[in-house]
Design a protein around this motif. Sequence first.
Motif, mmCIF file in Angstrom:
data_model
loop_
_atom_site.group_PDB
_atom_site.id
_atom_site.type_symbol
_atom_site.label_atom_id
_atom_site.label_comp_id
_atom_site.label_asym_id
_atom_site.label_seq_id
_atom_site.Cartn_x
_atom_site.Cartn_y
_atom_site.Cartn_z
ATOM 1 N N GLN A 29 0.981 -1.205 -0.038
ATOM 2 C CA GLN A 29 0.243 -0.130 -0.059
ATOM 3 C C GLN A 29 0.700 1.861 0.279
ATOM 4 O O GLN A 29 0.581 2.126 -0.271
ATOM 5 N N SER B 278 -5.620 4.629 -6.949
ATOM 6 C CA SER B 278 -7.025 4.745 -7.257
ATOM 7 C C SER B 278 -7.711 4.283 -6.521
ATOM 8 O O SER B 278 -6.903 5.297 -5.404
ATOM 9 N N LYS C 158 -9.525 3.474 -4.720
ATOM 10 C CA LYS C 158 -9.956 2.271 -3.815
ATOM 11 C C LYS C 158 -8.888 2.556 -2.843
ATOM 12 O O LYS C 158 -8.802 2.344 -1.627
ATOM 13 N N ALA C 159 -7.886 2.696 -3.665
ATOM 14 C CA ALA C 159 -6.401 2.876 -3.073
ATOM 15 C C ALA C 159 -6.201 4.430 -1.180
ATOM 16 O O ALA C 159 -5.778 3.916 -0.536
ATOM 17 N N GLY D 181 -9.406 5.173 -0.639
ATOM 18 C CA GLY D 181 -10.163 4.414 0.276
ATOM 19 C C GLY D 181 -9.166 4.295 1.685
ATOM 20 O O GLY D 181 -9.880 3.946 2.633
ATOM 21 N N ARG D 182 -8.911 2.717 1.251
ATOM 22 C CA ARG D 182 -7.996 2.433 2.129
ATOM 23 C C ARG D 182 -6.709 2.869 2.959
ATOM 24 O O ARG D 182 -7.026 2.567 4.400
ATOM 25 N N LYS E 130 -9.342 4.938 5.762
ATOM 26 C CA LYS E 130 -9.480 3.561 6.618
ATOM 27 C C LYS E 130 -8.405 3.251 7.317
ATOM 28 O O LYS E 130 -8.689 2.815 9.110
ATOM 29 N N THR F 56 -16.097 -1.034 6.944
ATOM 30 C CA THR F 56 -15.702 -0.812 6.734
ATOM 31 C C THR F 56 -16.141 -2.207 6.252
ATOM 32 O O THR F 56 -16.517 -2.817 6.219
ATOM 33 N N THR G 215 -13.450 -7.727 2.544
ATOM 34 C CA THR G 215 -13.134 -7.966 0.705
ATOM 35 C C THR G 215 -13.488 -8.485 0.247
ATOM 36 O O THR G 215 -13.926 -9.237 0.718
#
Length: 308
Positions: A31, A57, A59-60, A62-63, A66, A170, A173
């Motif tokens: 990450q 991205s 998504k990245a 967002g992680r 989080k 969350t 996955t």
Amino acid sequence: MPSQHDAPLRPEDPRKIGPYALTGRLGEGGQGVVYLAEDREGRAVAVKVLKGGPIASPKARGRFIKEAGAASRVEAPQVARVLDAKVTAERPYLVSEYVRGRTLQEEVAESGPLKGPELHKIALRCAVGLAAIHRAQVVHRDLKPGNVVLGPRGAKIIDFGVARFLDGRTPQTTHPLGTPAYMSPEQVEDLHIGPESDVFAWGATVVYAATGRPPFGAGPTAAVMRRITDREPELGALRGNLRGLVVRCLDKEPAARPTAPEIVRFLRAEARPAAPAARPKSVPRYRSRMIIALVVVSTLGFVCGMLF
């Protein structure tokens, strides 16, 4: 973050992130990259920068958001604390306490397995940290020897890269996340992940600390995952009550495992010295003399009575 030893910056690395001057590399994962840095006052900190920066991205990003949220929830001396975060910056970053020391993985690999009080102390500190993480309604999901740093004030848990909240914010996955050798069976099978999964990882981490190898061995990821779901753990030289506790933590069934607070209570009770056996109360010296005198007088009276 596999190591707390810094390496030189590479030509492609930034020299500054926000107000933090980067001085070296601490580690790199899927990450992000973790840098050793200095804040405005010259204090050492760890700065994790999202890979890709502006082109990362959604998504990245967002992680990463989080992770920052999860790590910020936890406050405990056994967990590296978050100092700052800028998750909406062009290069999102997360700043945390820099813990100077070797990871548990490095310590065991370089100096051999732990035992006795040293093993017990690290196991207890990790369990206390895990209890604090769960109390904050967070699941770490990647507890392992490489994420435990043996700092000058004791072991600390680091890196919330794949952590998730327990309040349902969350989503699950679509594939397992974590480090294969320390994953729980439910992680391998991509089922619901709760605090019980961290407890399994704690047990696996203690096995590594005591034996120098994870309980389900090493090798190809698929082979390790198959052993986790189908075979019993190999505990090697781990002995005593700690072995029994670890066996419970590595149960295939999540509901059968103890909670982190239960582990803490067990280990604290084990560390508590046994109460000394009660000594018989001594008779004061003057009383003992009186008793002897009375016995002598009584005996003489009896003898005299027999003679006369």
